[in-house]
Structure formats: C-alpha cells, structure tokens
Design a protein around this motif. Structure first.
Motif, PDB file in Angstrom:
ATOM      1  N   ASP A   6       0.820  -1.216   0.000  1.00 32.03           N
ATOM      2  CA  ASP A   6       0.000   0.000   0.000  1.00 32.03           C
ATOM      3  C   ASP A   6       0.855   1.268   0.000  1.00 32.03           C
ATOM      4  O   ASP A   6       0.459   2.305   0.488  1.00 32.03           O
ATOM      5  N   LYS A   7       2.078   1.145  -0.533  1.00 30.82           N
ATOM      6  CA  LYS A   7       2.938   2.317  -0.774  1.00 30.82           C
ATOM      7  C   LYS A   7       3.195   2.411  -2.276  1.00 30.82           C
ATOM      8  O   LYS A   7       3.200   1.398  -2.968  1.00 30.82           O
ATOM      9  N   ILE A   8       3.424   3.633  -2.732  1.00 34.09           N
ATOM     10  CA  ILE A   8       3.764   3.819  -4.150  1.00 34.09           C
ATOM     11  C   ILE A   8       5.243   3.426  -4.305  1.00 34.09           C
ATOM     12  O   ILE A   8       6.099   3.971  -3.607  1.00 34.09           O
ATOM     13  N   GLU A  15      12.072   2.203  -4.598  1.00 35.45           N
ATOM     14  CA  GLU A  15      11.849   2.892  -3.321  1.00 35.45           C
ATOM     15  C   GLU A  15      10.359   3.115  -3.104  1.00 35.45           C
ATOM     16  O   GLU A  15       9.633   3.431  -4.053  1.00 35.45           O
ATOM     17  N   GLU A  16       9.942   3.020  -1.839  1.00 38.35           N
ATOM     18  CA  GLU A  16       8.521   3.203  -1.521  1.00 38.35           C
ATOM     19  C   GLU A  16       8.239   4.613  -1.007  1.00 38.35           C
ATOM     20  O   GLU A  16       9.045   5.192  -0.275  1.00 38.35           O
ATOM     21  N   TYR A  17       7.068   5.132  -1.377  1.00 38.02           N
ATOM     22  CA  TYR A  17       6.650   6.479  -0.976  1.00 38.02           C
ATOM     23  C   TYR A  17       5.182   6.451  -0.551  1.00 38.02           C
ATOM     24  O   TYR A  17       4.359   5.796  -1.204  1.00 38.02           O
ATOM     25  N   SER A  18       4.854   7.215   0.476  1.00 41.26           N
ATOM     26  CA  SER A  18       3.440   7.441   0.792  1.00 41.26           C
ATOM     27  C   SER A  18       2.921   8.461  -0.227  1.00 41.26           C
ATOM     28  O   SER A  18       3.725   9.132  -0.898  1.00 41.26           O
ATOM     29  N   PRO A  19       1.581   8.627  -0.346  1.00 46.13           N
ATOM     30  CA  PRO A  19       1.075   9.640  -1.286  1.00 46.13           C
ATOM     31  C   PRO A  19       1.670  11.033  -1.027  1.00 46.13           C
ATOM     32  O   PRO A  19       2.067  11.728  -1.968  1.00 46.13           O
ATOM     33  N   HIS A  46      -1.991   0.037 -10.896  1.00 47.00           N
ATOM     34  CA  HIS A  46      -2.099  -0.660  -9.600  1.00 47.00           C
ATOM     35  C   HIS A  46      -1.811   0.271  -8.420  1.00 47.00           C
ATOM     36  O   HIS A  46      -1.930  -0.146  -7.274  1.00 47.00           O
ATOM     37  N   PHE A  47      -1.439   1.534  -8.717  1.00 45.65           N
ATOM     38  CA  PHE A  47      -1.286   2.531  -7.644  1.00 45.65           C
ATOM     39  C   PHE A  47      -2.336   3.634  -7.778  1.00 45.65           C
ATOM     40  O   PHE A  47      -2.168   4.716  -7.229  1.00 45.65           O
TER      41      PHE A  47
END
Ligand code: SF4
Length: 279
Positions: free
Chosen positions: A25-27, A76-80, A105-106
């Motif tokens: 659930d992270k971009i 790398e993962e990012y929150s909105p 998917h995001f």
C-alpha cells in the motif's frame, strides 16, 4: 483497505498481503528518468518527459519488454504525501510532461497524492489498458493525457499472454470513455490533453491487430495511434520469433486503407533490444 483498483479484483489488504500486482500500500518507484525522450514526439517535445517508472504491474504480460520492473519488482517506496513532495523537488518547467508509467495498480494512492496537485505541465497516464472505467474517471481529475495500450482483441490471446481473459472488454470500454472525457488538444504540436492509443503488433498475430484498428476506427473520435513493430523476444517470452516485415506491412496498409493516419508508425528497424530501456 481491500484493493479493487483494477479488474483483477484481488480484494486483499495490501498492508498485509500482496495481490496479483505484488505491490503493497505504498507507491513504489523503480526509476525516475528526467528529460526522457522515448515517448511519442508530441509528448516529449524537445525538453523530454519527467518519466516515472512504477514497480510491478497489474497485467504482467509474459513477453513484457520491461520485465525487470514489472515482474521482479524493485524500487523505493513512498506514501502519497511523500510522492507529492518528491514531485515538488523538480523544476517542472524543465520538462514537457510528467509521464506516469504503469500506474494502474497505484491508482488510489496516486489519486490521494495528485488530486489537488497543481501541475504546470500535462500529466500523462501511461498504462496497459487493463483498468476499470471508474478508475479512468477518477484519475481524469488530475490526468491530462492517456497514453494507453490496446494490446489484444482476442481474449484467448490475452489469456495466453497476460492471464486476462476479459482484457478486450475492459480496454475497449476505457478507450471509448477517454475519447469522450479528454478530446485531443494541441499547442505548438505538443499534446496538452487527449489520448494516444498504442498497439504493438505481435508476431503471428497480425489479424488481431487488424481487428484492433477496425475497432478504433469505428468507436473513437479523432483517434491518434502509435503502431509499433518493436516486439523483441526476451528470455521469459513465450513468443520466440520476431515480427516478419510482411506482417507489419499488412497491418500498416490496413491502417492506411481505413484512413487511420493520425499518429506514429514505426518501421521494422525498431525491432531491437536497443529499444528496451536499461534498468
Ligand atoms: S491493483 Fe493489484 S492488488 Fe489491487 S486488484 Fe489490481 S492486481 Fe489486485
């Protein structure tokens, strides 16, 4: 929250489990390439796009030309909010557009990130076409241009190569809707709003390509197409041969015959691994 973002309808909580796209659930971003020139010239102009390659994919074609990021997954993962902040670190006037590559998917996370993002340049939704019309309507609040694949007419072929026996219904519905939502607008030969429909002609499947072209001609107003011959067999691909010159020639002449002549038409010299970006 359970994920129903795409036609796979996995219904998983991506905080706990992974669905078909294998993303949480992270971009997740595999790579950002500034001044990217590999898209259609009416998108890149002479500045190039700010190209954002997302990890994973909800379609995961077996012959994917970007296998490393769509199937293996890295980045790398990012929150909105972090994603929005990341975009703000770029001087966007240095680019022709923001190119969101494989974003479907995001889509819920990107909607949170960008719904009130005031972009000075067009935002491009560069997708596989396997998405829900509700998603297209939702993201069209911040997306200006849809650069959308229309891969298969025959659902058996879609099942064989992408495990998606309902691809045609979803992609065709989205494409019809986009042509109503986003009529084409250009400024100095640069697209500011609209849709480009991409179709990659697959070896031994030129008849499917002809059906796709006929569908576009009948159902889309003012279509801009990108007809591509660049299929390159990869190690993982079930299709091992290359496209024959005659196959592509037949598809090109059909496009000409039905007067689908606005857009981009590759030549067979494009069938090379040089056309696959390195990650
Ligand atoms: S976005 Fe991913 S988890 Fe959600 S429904 Fe589609 S494939 Fe499944």
């Amino acid at each position: 929250m359970k994920c129903f973002d795409c036609p796979r309808n996995c219904g998983v909580d991506r905080n706990q489990n992974l669905g078909f796209c294998r993303e949480s659930d992270k971009i997740r971003i595999a790579k950002i390439i500034p001044n990217f020139m590999w898209e259609e010239p009416c998108l890149t102009g002479n500045k190039g796009a700010l190209a954002i390659f997302f990890s994973g994919c909800n379609l995961r074609c077996k012959f994917c030309q970007n296998y490393q990021i769509s199937h293996i997954g890295k980045g790398e993962e990012y929150s909105p909010q972090e994603f929005k902040d990341l975009l703000s670190t770029y001087n966007l006037s240095n680019f022709s557009c923001i190119d969101l590559i494989t974003p479907t998917h995001f889509s819920s996370l990107l909607f949170q990130a960008l719904k009130d993002f005031n972009s000075p340049i067009p935002i491009v939704w560069n997708s596989s076409g396997y998405e829900k019309v509700e998603t297209i309507k939702k993201v069209s609040s911040f997306v200006d241009i849809f650069l959308i694949d229309f891969k298969y007419y025959d659902n058996q072929l879609a099942q064989h190569l992408s495990c998606a026996n309902d691809y045609f219904e979803y992609a065709s519905t989205c494409i019809k809707e986009i042509s109503i939502l986003k009529p084409n607008k250009f400024d100095n030969n640069l697209m500011q709003q609209g849709m480009i429909i991409r179709h990659l002609v697959l070896p031994e499947n030129y008849k499917d390509s002809i059906k796709i072209l006929d569908y576009i001609k009948t159902n889309v107003n003012d279509p801009v197409i990108a007809l591509m011959s660049q299929f390159t067999p990869t190690k993982e691909s079930p299709i091992k041969e290359r496209l024959k010159p005659l196959e592509f020639k037949i598809v090109l002449s059909h496009a000409k015959k039905i007067e689908l002549n606005k857009g981009y038409f590759q030549d067979l010299s494009s069938s090379s691994t040089e056309f696959i970006p390195k990650f």
